[in-house]
Design a protein around this motif. Structure first.
Motif, short mmCIF file in Angstrom:
data_model
loop_
_atom_site.label_atom_id
_atom_site.label_comp_id
_atom_site.label_asym_id
_atom_site.label_seq_id
_atom_site.Cartn_x
_atom_site.Cartn_y
_atom_site.Cartn_z
N ASP A 1 0.83 -1.20 0.00
CA ASP A 1 0.00 0.00 0.00
C ASP A 1 0.87 1.26 0.00
N PRO A 2 0.73 2.13 -1.01
CA PRO A 2 1.59 3.32 -1.07
C PRO A 2 1.43 4.25 0.12
N ALA A 3 0.29 4.19 0.81
CA ALA A 3 0.10 5.04 1.99
C ALA A 3 1.07 4.65 3.11
N LEU A 4 1.62 3.43 3.04
CA LEU A 4 2.54 2.97 4.08
C LEU A 4 4.00 3.20 3.73
N PHE A 5 4.27 3.77 2.57
CA PHE A 5 5.66 4.03 2.19
C PHE A 5 6.34 4.98 3.17
N ARG A 6 5.54 5.79 3.87
CA ARG A 6 6.11 6.70 4.88
C ARG A 6 6.80 5.93 6.00
N LEU A 7 6.53 4.64 6.15
CA LEU A 7 7.14 3.83 7.20
C LEU A 7 8.53 3.33 6.82
N LEU A 8 8.91 3.51 5.55
CA LEU A 8 10.20 2.99 5.10
C LEU A 8 11.35 3.79 5.69
N PRO A 9 12.53 3.17 5.81
CA PRO A 9 13.67 3.88 6.39
C PRO A 9 14.00 5.14 5.60
N PRO A 10 14.19 6.27 6.28
CA PRO A 10 14.49 7.52 5.56
C PRO A 10 15.84 7.48 4.85
N SER A 11 16.69 6.52 5.22
CA SER A 11 18.01 6.41 4.59
C SER A 11 17.93 5.77 3.21
N TYR A 12 16.74 5.30 2.81
CA TYR A 12 16.57 4.66 1.50
C TYR A 12 15.72 5.52 0.58
N GLN A 13 16.15 5.62 -0.67
CA GLN A 13 15.38 6.31 -1.70
C GLN A 13 14.32 5.35 -2.24
N LEU A 14 13.07 5.77 -2.23
CA LEU A 14 11.98 4.93 -2.71
C LEU A 14 11.86 5.01 -4.23
N VAL A 15 11.81 3.84 -4.86
CA VAL A 15 11.52 3.75 -6.29
C VAL A 15 10.25 2.92 -6.41
N ASP A 16 9.11 3.59 -6.51
CA ASP A 16 7.83 2.87 -6.57
C ASP A 16 7.26 2.95 -7.98
N PHE A 17 6.43 1.97 -8.32
CA PHE A 17 5.92 1.89 -9.68
C PHE A 17 4.70 0.99 -9.73
N ASP A 18 3.98 1.05 -10.85
CA ASP A 18 2.81 0.22 -11.08
C ASP A 18 3.17 -0.93 -12.02
N THR A 19 2.41 -2.01 -11.92
CA THR A 19 2.62 -3.17 -12.77
C THR A 19 1.29 -3.65 -13.34
N ASP A 20 1.38 -4.46 -14.38
CA ASP A 20 0.18 -5.04 -14.98
C ASP A 20 0.56 -6.39 -15.56
N CYS A 21 -0.02 -7.44 -15.00
CA CYS A 21 0.20 -8.79 -15.51
C CYS A 21 -1.17 -9.41 -15.74
N GLN A 22 -1.58 -9.48 -16.97
CA GLN A 22 -2.89 -10.03 -17.34
C GLN A 22 -4.01 -9.30 -16.61
N GLY A 23 -3.88 -7.97 -16.55
CA GLY A 23 -4.93 -7.15 -15.97
C GLY A 23 -4.89 -6.98 -14.47
N MET A 24 -3.89 -7.57 -13.81
CA MET A 24 -3.76 -7.46 -12.35
C MET A 24 -2.38 -6.95 -12.00
N PRO A 25 -2.24 -6.21 -10.88
CA PRO A 25 -0.90 -5.88 -10.41
C PRO A 25 -0.17 -7.15 -10.00
N VAL A 26 1.14 -7.19 -10.20
CA VAL A 26 1.93 -8.31 -9.68
C VAL A 26 1.88 -8.22 -8.17
N TYR A 27 1.55 -9.34 -7.51
CA TYR A 27 1.21 -9.27 -6.09
C TYR A 27 2.39 -8.93 -5.19
N HIS A 28 3.61 -9.32 -5.58
CA HIS A 28 4.80 -8.99 -4.80
C HIS A 28 5.92 -8.53 -5.74
#
Length: 312
Positions: free
Chosen positions: A165-192
């Motif tokens: 959930d992107p709303a929880l990205f704020r919980l990630l360590p501040p020392s790491y740069q977040l690279v977030d993105f969307d996916t599509d595999c046969q009409g669904m996001p890749v689950y992991h």
């Protein structure tokens, strides 16, 4: 932004598939799961045999494998064989606990028995960071399944999904740069994220085909910084060709643990590319993959914790 965290561990924790089976709670968004044709007893025996062979293989190659007993769980936990989703560790002694998406996966989170197991093996847990209270019902951030860390360059890759959930990205360590993105595999996001991406010290295996068009070039450019990219197809991804993990043995040898299915799905040229960065260690986990919808990387929770002084 570089960190002091190593990219490769020589110790992993694994959980025996005591209650293994098809999980209908996770099957709603995991297209990699399939209903079994075996009886429950036969299925669990087969999964346990695959698990035990994998443990023996890793130990024979100089990887320390810790085993966590799951009989303490409050209910059956069919996906307990995938512990990397509910906790991770750091070199400074932090144990991080993550919010899981479904009730029977939430039941896997057992910090007491986990800490006891780690302490018995000589590892120090100096701080526990529990992210679960900060998640509202329905929000999930499933550990190093949802998050693929580039410790060497201080980045974390996250494919947005019901498990990330992107709303929880704020919980990630501040020392790491977040690279977030969307996916599509046969009409669904890749689950992991770790189904489509694996990062080693000097390589990254990635499936560009399932990354959303608007995000693909940016993600590939980030991954290509100081690393060789090994590109796989969506068909190879579905054979778990990206669900692998680079490890370092007691002797210092780099190894790459992956499933026999993944190994077979890779082209000879891709295996040659990958072999530059570690000896390939295929493990046959066909039953666990087919019914559980996860593979070798999902079965391995890396332990980066410091050892108690005086213990090797």
């Amino acid at each position: 932004m570089k960190t002091t965290q190593s990219q490769c561990s020589g110790t992993v924790l694994m959980v025996p598939p005591c209650h293994f089976g098809f999980n209908p709670e996770t099957g709603r968004d995991n297209a990699f799961q399939h209903q079994p044709q075996l009886t429950t007893e036969a299925l669990q025996q087969q999964a346990m045999a695959e698990f035990n062979t994998m443990v023996a293989t890793l130990r024979q190659q100089g990887i320390e494998v810790l085993l966590l007993d799951t009989h303490h769980a409050s209910q059956p936990t069919p996906d307990a064989v995938f512990p990397n989703n509910w906790f991770s560790t750091t070199a400074n002694g932090q144990l991080v606990l993550y919010p899981m998406a479904t009730p029977n996966r939430q039941a896997e989170v057992q910090p007491g028995p986990l800490t006891a197991c780690l302490n018995a093996a000589g590892y120090q847990v100096r701080q526990q960071l529990d992210l679960r209270p900060q998640a509202t019902p329905g929000q999930a951030l499933e550990g190093t399944g949802a998050l693929v860390f580039d410790h060497r360059l201080g980045k974390v890759y996250a494919a947005r999904s019901q498990r990330c959930d992107p709303a929880l990205f704020r919980l990630l360590p501040p020392s790491y740069q977040l690279v977030d993105f969307d996916t599509d595999c046969q009409g669904m996001p890749v689950y992991h994220t770790n189904v489509l991406l694996s990062i080693g010290e000097q390589f990254a295996v990635v499936c560009p085909e399932v990354i959303a068009d608007a995000h693909r070039d940016r993600v590939l450019a980030e991954l290509a910084e100081q690393r060789e990219l090994i590109l796989i197809s969506a068909q190879q991804m579905q054979a778990f060709a990206a669900n692998l993990l680079q490890l370092r043995s007691k002797s210092g040898e780099l190894l790459i643990a992956l499933s026999a299915t993944a190994h077979q799905a890779l082209l000879a040229s891709q295996r040659a590319q990958l072999s530059q960065y570690g000896r390939l260690l295929p493990c046959r986990v066909d039953t666990i993959e087919h019914v559980g919808g996860g593979s070798v990387r999902c079965m391995l929770a890396e332990i980066f914790l410091p050892k108690v002084e005086g213990m090797a």
